[in-house]
Design a protein around this motif. Sequence first.
Motif, mmCIF file in Angstrom:
data_model
loop_
_atom_site.group_PDB
_atom_site.id
_atom_site.type_symbol
_atom_site.label_atom_id
_atom_site.label_comp_id
_atom_site.label_asym_id
_atom_site.label_seq_id
_atom_site.Cartn_x
_atom_site.Cartn_y
_atom_site.Cartn_z
ATOM 1 N N ALA A 39 0.954 -1.163 0.007
ATOM 2 C CA ALA A 39 0.047 0.093 -0.070
ATOM 3 C C ALA A 39 0.790 1.194 0.082
ATOM 4 C CB ALA A 39 -0.874 0.044 1.232
ATOM 5 N N LEU A 40 1.948 1.310 0.775
ATOM 6 C CA LEU A 40 2.928 2.382 0.874
ATOM 7 C C LEU A 40 3.416 2.609 -0.768
ATOM 8 C CD1 LEU A 40 4.436 4.636 2.193
ATOM 9 C CD2 LEU A 40 6.053 2.521 2.757
ATOM 10 N N LEU A 41 3.845 1.427 -1.339
ATOM 11 C CA LEU A 41 4.428 1.687 -2.743
ATOM 12 C C LEU A 41 3.051 2.439 -3.685
ATOM 13 C CD1 LEU A 41 6.356 -0.782 -5.061
ATOM 14 C CD2 LEU A 41 3.950 -0.222 -5.816
ATOM 15 N N CYS A 42 1.950 1.993 -3.377
ATOM 16 C CA CYS A 42 0.825 2.481 -4.302
ATOM 17 C C CYS A 42 0.766 4.065 -3.946
ATOM 18 C CB CYS A 42 -0.269 1.611 -4.005
ATOM 19 S SG CYS A 42 -0.664 -0.002 -4.670
ATOM 20 N N GLY A 43 1.137 4.436 -2.878
ATOM 21 C CA GLY A 43 1.225 5.915 -2.736
ATOM 22 C C GLY A 43 2.150 6.603 -3.430
ATOM 23 N N ASP A 44 3.071 5.923 -4.298
ATOM 24 C CA ASP A 44 3.771 6.588 -5.307
ATOM 25 C C ASP A 44 3.565 6.017 -6.604
ATOM 26 O OD1 ASP A 44 5.825 8.328 -6.485
ATOM 27 O OD2 ASP A 44 7.243 6.797 -5.963
ATOM 28 N N VAL A 45 2.245 5.316 -7.117
ATOM 29 C CA VAL A 45 2.304 4.423 -8.415
ATOM 30 C C VAL A 45 1.933 5.417 -9.480
ATOM 31 C CG1 VAL A 45 -0.206 3.708 -8.009
ATOM 32 C CG2 VAL A 45 1.422 2.155 -8.892
ATOM 33 N N SER A 46 1.204 6.371 -9.382
ATOM 34 C CA SER A 46 0.813 7.004 -10.575
ATOM 35 C C SER A 46 1.978 7.693 -11.625
ATOM 36 C CB SER A 46 0.079 8.198 -10.168
ATOM 37 O OG SER A 46 -0.573 8.834 -11.231
ATOM 38 N N ALA A 47 1.635 7.707 -12.611
ATOM 39 C CA ALA A 47 2.410 8.825 -13.605
ATOM 40 C C ALA A 47 2.500 10.053 -13.270
ATOM 41 C CB ALA A 47 1.880 8.438 -15.079
ATOM 42 N N PRO A 48 3.281 10.951 -13.491
ATOM 43 C CA PRO A 48 3.238 12.514 -12.879
ATOM 44 C C PRO A 48 1.959 13.000 -13.613
ATOM 45 C CG PRO A 48 5.459 11.843 -13.869
ATOM 46 C CD PRO A 48 4.477 10.499 -14.140
ATOM 47 N N VAL A 49 1.227 13.736 -12.856
ATOM 48 C CA VAL A 49 0.179 14.608 -13.030
ATOM 49 C C VAL A 49 0.528 15.547 -14.294
ATOM 50 C CG1 VAL A 49 -0.908 14.508 -10.893
ATOM 51 C CG2 VAL A 49 0.633 16.370 -11.188
ATOM 52 N N THR A 50 1.893 15.766 -14.389
ATOM 53 C CA THR A 50 2.475 16.627 -15.484
ATOM 54 C C THR A 50 1.824 16.352 -16.709
ATOM 55 O OG1 THR A 50 4.514 15.545 -15.417
ATOM 56 C CG2 THR A 50 4.403 17.617 -14.078
ATOM 57 N N PHE A 51 1.432 14.918 -16.784
ATOM 58 C CA PHE A 51 0.958 14.528 -17.975
ATOM 59 C C PHE A 51 -0.139 15.511 -18.520
ATOM 60 C CE2 PHE A 51 2.319 9.820 -18.582
ATOM 61 C CZ PHE A 51 3.707 10.329 -18.268
ATOM 62 N N GLY A 52 -1.022 15.872 -17.618
ATOM 63 C CA GLY A 52 -2.155 16.880 -17.884
ATOM 64 C C GLY A 52 -1.763 18.026 -18.311
ATOM 65 N N VAL A 53 -0.503 18.610 -18.248
ATOM 66 C CA VAL A 53 -0.060 19.675 -19.095
ATOM 67 C C VAL A 53 0.984 19.419 -20.240
ATOM 68 C CG1 VAL A 53 -0.484 21.449 -17.272
ATOM 69 C CG2 VAL A 53 1.624 20.227 -17.063
ATOM 70 N N ASN A 54 1.122 18.315 -20.626
ATOM 71 C CA ASN A 54 1.779 17.806 -21.913
ATOM 72 C C ASN A 54 3.343 17.823 -21.546
ATOM 73 O OD1 ASN A 54 -0.551 17.167 -23.764
ATOM 74 N ND2 ASN A 54 -0.692 19.472 -24.114
ATOM 75 N N ARG A 55 3.591 17.629 -20.317
ATOM 76 C CA ARG A 55 5.124 17.305 -20.069
ATOM 77 C C ARG A 55 5.289 15.785 -19.638
ATOM 78 N NH1 ARG A 55 8.086 21.823 -18.174
ATOM 79 N NH2 ARG A 55 7.418 23.787 -19.579
ATOM 80 N N PHE A 56 5.941 15.161 -20.639
ATOM 81 C CA PHE A 56 6.038 13.744 -20.343
ATOM 82 C C PHE A 56 7.224 12.902 -19.995
ATOM 83 C CE2 PHE A 56 2.762 14.660 -23.564
ATOM 84 C CZ PHE A 56 1.421 14.146 -23.098
ATOM 85 N N GLY A 57 8.069 13.678 -19.572
ATOM 86 C CA GLY A 57 9.468 13.474 -19.371
ATOM 87 C C GLY A 57 9.683 12.849 -17.804
ATOM 88 N N TRP A 58 10.936 12.572 -17.640
ATOM 89 C CA TRP A 58 11.300 12.079 -16.083
ATOM 90 C C TRP A 58 11.013 13.309 -15.073
ATOM 91 C CZ3 TRP A 58 16.346 12.141 -13.267
ATOM 92 C CH2 TRP A 58 16.289 11.209 -12.166
ATOM 93 N N ALA A 59 10.321 12.855 -14.189
ATOM 94 C CA ALA A 59 9.835 13.903 -13.139
ATOM 95 C C ALA A 59 10.381 13.386 -11.707
ATOM 96 C CB ALA A 59 8.402 14.048 -13.187
ATOM 97 N N PRO A 60 11.713 13.608 -11.471
ATOM 98 C CA PRO A 60 12.130 12.816 -10.264
ATOM 99 C C PRO A 60 11.410 13.659 -9.061
ATOM 100 C CG PRO A 60 13.605 14.468 -11.069
ATOM 101 C CD PRO A 60 12.524 14.212 -12.370
ATOM 102 N N THR A 61 11.168 12.376 -8.319
ATOM 103 C CA THR A 61 10.561 12.719 -6.947
ATOM 104 C C THR A 61 11.901 13.435 -6.016
ATOM 105 O OG1 THR A 61 8.871 11.152 -6.787
ATOM 106 C CG2 THR A 61 9.494 12.094 -4.774
#
Length: 268
Positions: A190-212
């Motif tokens: 469940a903790l892993l799932c707290g970081d499972v999503s692709a970056p929300v930046t997809f919503g503004v057409n930024r698709f590259g690596w988004a390091p946490t």
Amino acid sequence: MTSSTLFTDAMLLTASGDGVYDGVLNEHWTIGPKVHGGAMLALCANAARTELDGVEPIAVSGSFLWAPDPGPMQVVTTVRKRGRRVSLVDVELKQGERTALRAVITMGTPEHHVPPLLSVNPVVPLMTPEPPPGLEPIGPGHSMADVVHLAHGCDIRPSLTSFTPRGDGGMPVIEYWVRPKGVAPDVLFALLCGDVSAPVTFGVNRFGWAPTVQLTAYLRARPADGWLRVMCTATQIGQDWFDEDHIVVDCEGRIIVQSRQLAMVPAE
């Protein structure tokens, strides 16, 4: 020899004394070539849980210093407090001489099958306990299969319609259904799932690596055996930095994990 894809095997640690644990960053729990941040946090939480037998992580705050590759690593724990209800453990995940992740882990007992006094759960009205019919898992032929290698060890079903930029300019809301293959979900998964999503930046057409850079998660309860529903949102996507929130809900409708992270906006 190919490593196991089971989540429980990816979490295996061997004690080597003085709070140090040896393990392997599993090649299947990666995004592209790099180890998934949620998997690293789960390994740190597992080491803290092993060091303080009998209690679970209830809050995990991690700072990511660099992105390690799959391979051998060590987790070093330092117990800062042993309390009756709350304990505290500092953890470093190291590969070679470099520290990849520093985490502070608060240990206690998550609430389980106890109704909350008050809860505002945005996931249950919008997401069914199981994925909708026809929603494809990430796997061969899926558009995300070449990047999201987590799919080797878990059944992960993103609602791709929620990835597209909103016509009204509103913030994206990304939805996932996730469960591990071969085992029931536990607190670490469940903790892993707290970081499972692709970056929300997809919503503004930024698709590259988004390091946490930093991620904090609260583990509210132990998950029931079944699908975990994950809703990912944000408050602001800046030019350089963005926040991203996850709420993880189990098949019984209970909030299991809440997380918030600060990450870097991909370049154009």
